[in-house]
Design an enzyme around this catalytic site. Sequence first.
Site, PDB file in Angstrom:
ATOM      1  N   HIS A 306      -4.684   1.303   9.212  1.00 48.45           N
ATOM      2  CA  HIS A 306      -3.267   1.093   8.884  1.00 48.45           C
ATOM      3  C   HIS A 306      -2.645   2.444   8.549  1.00 48.45           C
ATOM      4  O   HIS A 306      -3.298   3.305   7.967  1.00 48.45           O
ATOM      5  CB  HIS A 306      -3.142   0.154   7.672  1.00 48.45           C
ATOM      6  CG  HIS A 306      -1.772  -0.410   7.508  1.00 48.45           C
ATOM      7  ND1 HIS A 306      -0.763   0.281   6.877  1.00 48.45           N
ATOM      8  CD2 HIS A 306      -1.247  -1.593   7.898  1.00 48.45           C
ATOM      9  CE1 HIS A 306       0.329  -0.474   6.890  1.00 48.45           C
ATOM     10  NE2 HIS A 306       0.070  -1.600   7.499  1.00 48.45           N
ATOM     11  N   ASP A 363      -3.529  -8.162  10.184  1.00 47.11           N
ATOM     12  CA  ASP A 363      -3.642  -8.849  11.467  1.00 47.11           C
ATOM     13  C   ASP A 363      -5.045  -9.338  11.772  1.00 47.11           C
ATOM     14  O   ASP A 363      -5.236 -10.119  12.695  1.00 47.11           O
ATOM     15  CB  ASP A 363      -3.197  -7.904  12.598  1.00 47.11           C
ATOM     16  CG  ASP A 363      -1.727  -7.606  12.494  1.00 47.11           C
ATOM     17  OD1 ASP A 363      -0.958  -8.562  12.385  1.00 47.11           O
ATOM     18  OD2 ASP A 363      -1.354  -6.425  12.497  1.00 47.11           O
TER      19      ASP A 363
HETATM   20  N1  ACO Z   1     -10.525   1.658  15.849  1.00 50.88           N
HETATM   21  C1  ACO Z   1     -11.149   2.826  16.112  1.00 50.88           C
HETATM   22  N2  ACO Z   1     -10.715   4.026  15.677  1.00 50.88           N
HETATM   23  C2  ACO Z   1      -9.598   4.020  14.931  1.00 50.88           C
HETATM   24  C3  ACO Z   1      -8.891   2.856  14.630  1.00 50.88           C
HETATM   25  C4  ACO Z   1      -9.399   1.623  15.107  1.00 50.88           C
HETATM   26  N3  ACO Z   1      -8.787   0.484  14.852  1.00 50.88           N
HETATM   27  N4  ACO Z   1      -7.804   3.158  13.888  1.00 50.88           N
HETATM   28  C5  ACO Z   1      -7.799   4.477  13.742  1.00 50.88           C
HETATM   29  N5  ACO Z   1      -8.894   5.013  14.364  1.00 50.88           N
HETATM   30  C6  ACO Z   1      -9.301   6.418  14.364  1.00 50.88           C
HETATM   31  C7  ACO Z   1      -8.448   7.255  15.287  1.00 50.88           C
HETATM   32  O1  ACO Z   1      -8.995   7.306  16.583  1.00 50.88           O
HETATM   33  C8  ACO Z   1      -8.476   8.580  14.583  1.00 50.88           C
HETATM   34  O2  ACO Z   1      -9.731   9.159  14.843  1.00 50.88           O
HETATM   35  P1  ACO Z   1      -9.877  10.796  14.912  1.00 50.88           P
HETATM   36  O3  ACO Z   1      -9.518  11.273  13.547  1.00 50.88           O
HETATM   37  O4  ACO Z   1     -11.290  11.001  15.295  1.00 50.88           O
HETATM   38  O5  ACO Z   1      -8.903  11.224  15.971  1.00 50.88           O
HETATM   39  C9  ACO Z   1      -8.450   8.197  13.098  1.00 50.88           C
HETATM   40  O6  ACO Z   1      -9.059   6.895  13.044  1.00 50.88           O
HETATM   41  C10 ACO Z   1      -7.058   8.136  12.513  1.00 50.88           C
HETATM   42  O7  ACO Z   1      -6.289   7.327  13.345  1.00 50.88           O
HETATM   43  P2  ACO Z   1      -4.706   7.363  13.468  1.00 50.88           P
HETATM   44  O8  ACO Z   1      -4.294   6.700  14.736  1.00 50.88           O
HETATM   45  O9  ACO Z   1      -4.222   8.745  13.195  1.00 50.88           O
HETATM   46  O10 ACO Z   1      -4.318   6.451  12.261  1.00 50.88           O
HETATM   47  P3  ACO Z   1      -2.920   5.926  11.982  1.00 50.88           P
HETATM   48  O11 ACO Z   1      -2.855   5.714  10.528  1.00 50.88           O
HETATM   49  O12 ACO Z   1      -1.874   6.740  12.609  1.00 50.88           O
HETATM   50  O13 ACO Z   1      -2.914   4.533  12.803  1.00 50.88           O
HETATM   51  C11 ACO Z   1      -3.063   2.279  13.337  1.00 50.88           C
HETATM   52  C12 ACO Z   1      -2.898   3.313  12.232  1.00 50.88           C
HETATM   53  C13 ACO Z   1      -2.056   2.511  14.463  1.00 50.88           C
HETATM   54  C14 ACO Z   1      -2.796   0.902  12.737  1.00 50.88           C
HETATM   55  C15 ACO Z   1      -4.496   2.372  13.889  1.00 50.88           C
HETATM   56  O14 ACO Z   1      -5.412   2.249  12.839  1.00 50.88           O
HETATM   57  C16 ACO Z   1      -4.779   1.315  14.959  1.00 50.88           C
HETATM   58  O15 ACO Z   1      -4.454   1.541  16.125  1.00 50.88           O
HETATM   59  N6  ACO Z   1      -5.398   0.156  14.581  1.00 50.88           N
HETATM   60  C17 ACO Z   1      -5.669  -0.884  15.515  1.00 50.88           C
HETATM   61  C18 ACO Z   1      -4.384  -1.678  15.830  1.00 50.88           C
HETATM   62  C19 ACO Z   1      -3.930  -2.546  14.676  1.00 50.88           C
HETATM   63  O16 ACO Z   1      -4.706  -3.252  14.048  1.00 50.88           O
HETATM   64  N7  ACO Z   1      -2.613  -2.506  14.391  1.00 50.88           N
HETATM   65  C20 ACO Z   1      -2.004  -3.300  13.314  1.00 50.88           C
HETATM   66  C21 ACO Z   1      -1.599  -2.456  12.168  1.00 50.88           C
HETATM   67  S1  ACO Z   1      -0.954  -3.430  10.833  1.00 50.88           S
HETATM   68  C22 ACO Z   1       0.639  -3.766  11.251  1.00 50.88           C
HETATM   69  O17 ACO Z   1       1.283  -3.055  11.953  1.00 50.88           O
HETATM   70  C23 ACO Z   1       1.296  -5.022  10.696  1.00 50.88           C
END
Ligand code: ACO
Length: 429
Positions: A306, A363
């Site tokens: 998140h 979610d």
């Molecule tokens: N699975 C695998 N790796 C992940 C995930 C995941 N679900 N989420 C983040 N990471 C990794 C990224 O690849 C990144 O790795 P790195 O540092 O090696 O490059 C690191 O964790 C940080 O990720 P960011 O994308 O920078 O994190 P951010 O806080 O920007 O993103 C997000 C948050 C978009 C929710 C992300 O965690 C994601 O895509 N999750 C899956 C989709 C999801 O569940 N969305 C619902 C969110 S809740 C809502 O909107 C109501």
Amino acid sequence: MSDTAKLTLGDIQQELPVIEGTECERGIDIRQLRARTGLIAYDPGYGNTGSCESAITYIDGEKGILRYRGIPIEQFAENPNFIEVAWLLIFGDLPSEEEYHSFAAELKVHANLDEGMKHQFEGFPRSAPPMAILSAMINALSCFHPELHELEDAESVRSTTARLLSKIRTIAAYAYRHSRGLPYMYPDPKLRYVPNFLHMMFSRPYDEFLCDETVRDAVNLVLILHADHEQNCSTSTVRMVGSSHANLFASCAAGVCALWGPLHGGANVEVLRMLERIHQGKITPEEYVRLAKDKESSARLMGFGHRVYKNFDPRAKILGQMAERLLSYTGKNDPLLDIARRLEEIALEDPYFVERKLYPNVDFYSGLILRAIGIPTNMFTVMFSMGRLPGWIAHWWEQRQNGDNKIMRPRQIYTGRNQNDYVPLAKRP
Ligand code: ACO
């Protein structure tokens, strides 16, 4: 502790005030920055930008805290009552008994749509996305209530709020019935908010849907846990549109459009797709987690991570428990819940997820609950909109009440061509 920040850039020396919220969050007030220095703050995605002061919802993403008007959301889980929470968010305090009952009565009065609106549903193709219908119909409500375009006092906001909160569930249910070619079921004034919604969704002529307590609690809980999340994309949209003094119907319709996007409201659908893929034997939970960690692959562990929470999303904990309660109550064994639990177990022990502070988000379990109730996947985001509506209204109203209610108008750093000359068509290469 200093209450000003100092900015130094070449010859520019500027002191900027620091403001502090009630939970000691601090921010640099840059409102005078451009006027005094010619500089603007550059923050695409607004990750570091406070767009307003707000007294509605507090989140501490590091500690996994979410509070509505100061009350931890866990405290709403025991006897979940969405209408009470909606009132709290919009009007600032829990309703008194009298306020609650008169508001509930008002919701009953406004549950029906104008018959003219019913015909508008007929114009949509059966395959129309329910979110498109929802936003169109919320906007259409403003045609039927021109007297509610200018809201200046709490009384008129309350009466518009009652209409919106009540009618959104009728619109949502009708959108579903239309997509299935089912007759519309009129709201039943004997029923409370959630049972009435489920009646409009699932009753058939001469065959009434009976809503039991656990299902009612589960839907109330899902709605409550989606009710507000401070300055998220759709709420910021509602504030942005509202800042032009657009009416409440138009502003909330814009919120629905923002929520429609898969990066915002659509993630629980993706969670179900992932779980189903695993269930169909296309991949094991262990293989899926490996894939989600693989930087060569675009797969992510859906429902994990998140932007704000770097700890358990408190909503996920509550919904995980509710999913168990609901399924054990209905006696249905959903293999997808077992897969979700297994994925959670693997991820929470995996250094990749631990180091990046990736935990289950709202979610991860919400889709399983909706599925257990029989809500089809294409209605998940509509349910999210119904839940988020009180938050949108609360923010719209808070913004209106605030003295410095300026139209929102961000700046930019221009990166296009410098001045060049117009070339007539015949002379262009
Ligand atoms: N699975 C695998 N790796 C992940 C995930 C995941 N679900 N989420 C983040 N990471 C990794 C990224 O690849 C990144 O790795 P790195 O540092 O090696 O490059 C690191 O964790 C940080 O990720 P960011 O994308 O920078 O994190 P951010 O806080 O920007 O993103 C997000 C948050 C978009 C929710 C992300 O965690 C994601 O895509 N999750 C899956 C989709 C999801 O569940 N969305 C619902 C969110 S809740 C809502 O909107 C109501």
